[in-house]
Design an enzyme around this catalytic site. Structure first.
Site, PDB file in Angstrom:
ATOM      1  N   ASP A 105       0.797  -1.233   0.000  1.00 51.62           N
ATOM      2  CA  ASP A 105       0.000   0.000   0.000  1.00 51.62           C
ATOM      3  C   ASP A 105       0.826   1.277   0.000  1.00 51.62           C
ATOM      4  O   ASP A 105       0.286   2.348   0.281  1.00 51.62           O
ATOM      5  CB  ASP A 105      -0.930  -0.004   1.214  1.00 51.62           C
ATOM      6  CG  ASP A 105      -0.179  -0.022   2.535  1.00 51.62           C
ATOM      7  OD1 ASP A 105       0.979  -0.472   2.550  1.00 51.62           O
ATOM      8  OD2 ASP A 105      -0.759   0.413   3.552  1.00 51.62           O
ATOM      9  N   GLU A 106       2.094   1.184  -0.353  1.00 42.30           N
ATOM     10  CA  GLU A 106       2.969   2.346  -0.186  1.00 42.30           C
ATOM     11  C   GLU A 106       4.102   2.279  -1.203  1.00 42.30           C
ATOM     12  O   GLU A 106       4.673   1.217  -1.446  1.00 42.30           O
ATOM     13  CB  GLU A 106       3.522   2.327   1.240  1.00 42.30           C
ATOM     14  CG  GLU A 106       4.353   3.489   1.642  1.00 42.30           C
ATOM     15  CD  GLU A 106       4.865   3.346   3.074  1.00 42.30           C
ATOM     16  OE1 GLU A 106       5.535   4.277   3.533  1.00 42.30           O
ATOM     17  OE2 GLU A 106       4.623   2.294   3.717  1.00 42.30           O
TER      18      GLU A 106
END
Length: 360
Positions: A105-106
């Site tokens: 997610d990053e």
């Protein structure tokens, strides 16, 4: 003269929990924890509604439930999270090939020379966030700056579903009043050591000479010296090599006896070796992680000259690291095994007959 780098840090908002709320409308607006509600469960992610009660990732489920009695636990669906992550990374790839994932997610993006002509990195970040929302139904926050350290700081500044820019020349002033404990790359233990030296903020850190920082923090000193001045020369690395492969398990029932510990460790070692084999890699360092029922944690490591050659050798090494810790002083709730100092087995095949125990 080199162009000023344009770096974006994208961070999805409460990613796992947001996916669950997206897919189950009845969970929207309610405190949600991804994880298991059992006594041995751990929170993998928490929605923003749950965070208001102090629920955080890595928190024991029983503690989370105590903080938020209305908390709803949802079992993780990692195959779904991976699929959504692939959608998000496909959006990134429209703008730049220079993408450095940090997790599902990053990611960092270098848009100094973007694939699509846009007036600024700010405009690109806005487009990316809008595309992610349109295509996945999820929100993301973004930080925009001229290096990775500042971009990551900036992405936290307007969370959730926000965006913040630290322009060239503003980095040093921006970090001056921030606590060093909020700096990416300075963990709780290092922050405590800095506090003991009278270093609480970026401004305090900037007053330290490089020699003093080297004396106290070794090879990390150059990084700390730079970030106190808003400087970070690290490039965005699209193909950054993996540093380790590991597996850990929190057990439903405490492990108390040798005949429980050794088989459990063998299972972990086999799982790690399977993951290594799939990636055609092995490593020279084996680490054992053990967490007692009172949450005290120990790690033990051993390094070899040559890569681990087989699953059997990995099991033997893990057992060797466990042996001095027996008999147990208290029951064990978690075991983990990790292989690091990785190298490709395709490039340097290991000697299958090597018995690592002879080197222990």
């Amino acid at each position: 003269m080199k162009p000023v780098r344009r770096i974006i840090h994208i961070d999805m908002d409460a990613f796992y929990a947001s996916v669950e709320q997206r897919d189950a409308p009845e969970l929207r607006g309610r405190p949600v924890a991804v994880g298991r509600s059992q006594e041995r469960g751990v929170v993998a992610a928490a929605s923003y509604e749950a965070r208001k009660f102090g629920v955080r990732s890595a928190m024991p489920s029983v503690v989370a439930q105590r903080k938020c009695p209305e908390l709803i636990f949802v079992p993780p669906r990692f195959e779904v999270y991976r699929a959504v992550s692939a959608q998000i990374h496909a959006v990134f790839a429209r703008y730049t090939p220079l993408i450095q994932p940090l997790s599902l997610d990053e990611a960092y993006l270098d848009v100094t020379d973007p694939l699509l002509p846009r007036p600024s990195a700010t405009a690109i970040a806005q487009e990316i966030r809008a595309a992610i929302h349109a295509e996945t139904g999820l929100t993301a926050s973004a930080g925009v700056s001229y290096n990775k350290f500042l971009a990551k700081l900036a992405s936290d500044y307007r969370k959730p579903n926000g965006q913040f820019v630290i322009p060239p020349g503003a980095g040093e002033a921006f970090v001056a009043d921030l606590p060093v404990s909020s700096f990416h790359g300075i963990g709780p233990a290092t922050a405590a050591r800095m506090n003991a030296l009278g270093i609480y903020t970026g401004a305090d850190l900037r007053t330290q000479t490089l020699d003093i920082l080297v004396r106290h923090f070794g090879k990390a000193a150059t990084f700390y010296y730079g970030i106190a001045r808003g400087e970070d020369p690290r490039p965005v690395e699209p193909h950054r090599p993996r540093k380790s492969i590991g597996k850990e398990t929190t057990y439903e029932r405490d492990l108390r006896r040798d005949d429980e510990l050794y088989p459990a460790l063998t299972t972990l070692a086999q799982s790690v070796w399977h993951a290594c084999s799939k990636r055609h890699t092995s490593g020279r360092t084996v680490t054992l992680k053990l967490r007692y029922v009172n949450f005290q944690q120990l790690t033990r490591s051993h390094s070899f000259t040559d890569p681990i050659p087989s699953a059997t050798a990995l099991e033997e090494t893990a057992h060797f690291l466990l042996r001095p810790l027996l008999p147990l002083s208290r029951p064990v709730r978690l075991l983990g095994t990790t292989v690091s100092s990785l190298t490709s087995t395709e490039e340097s095949p290991a000697t299958e007959q090597l018995s690592l125990l002879s080197h222990l």
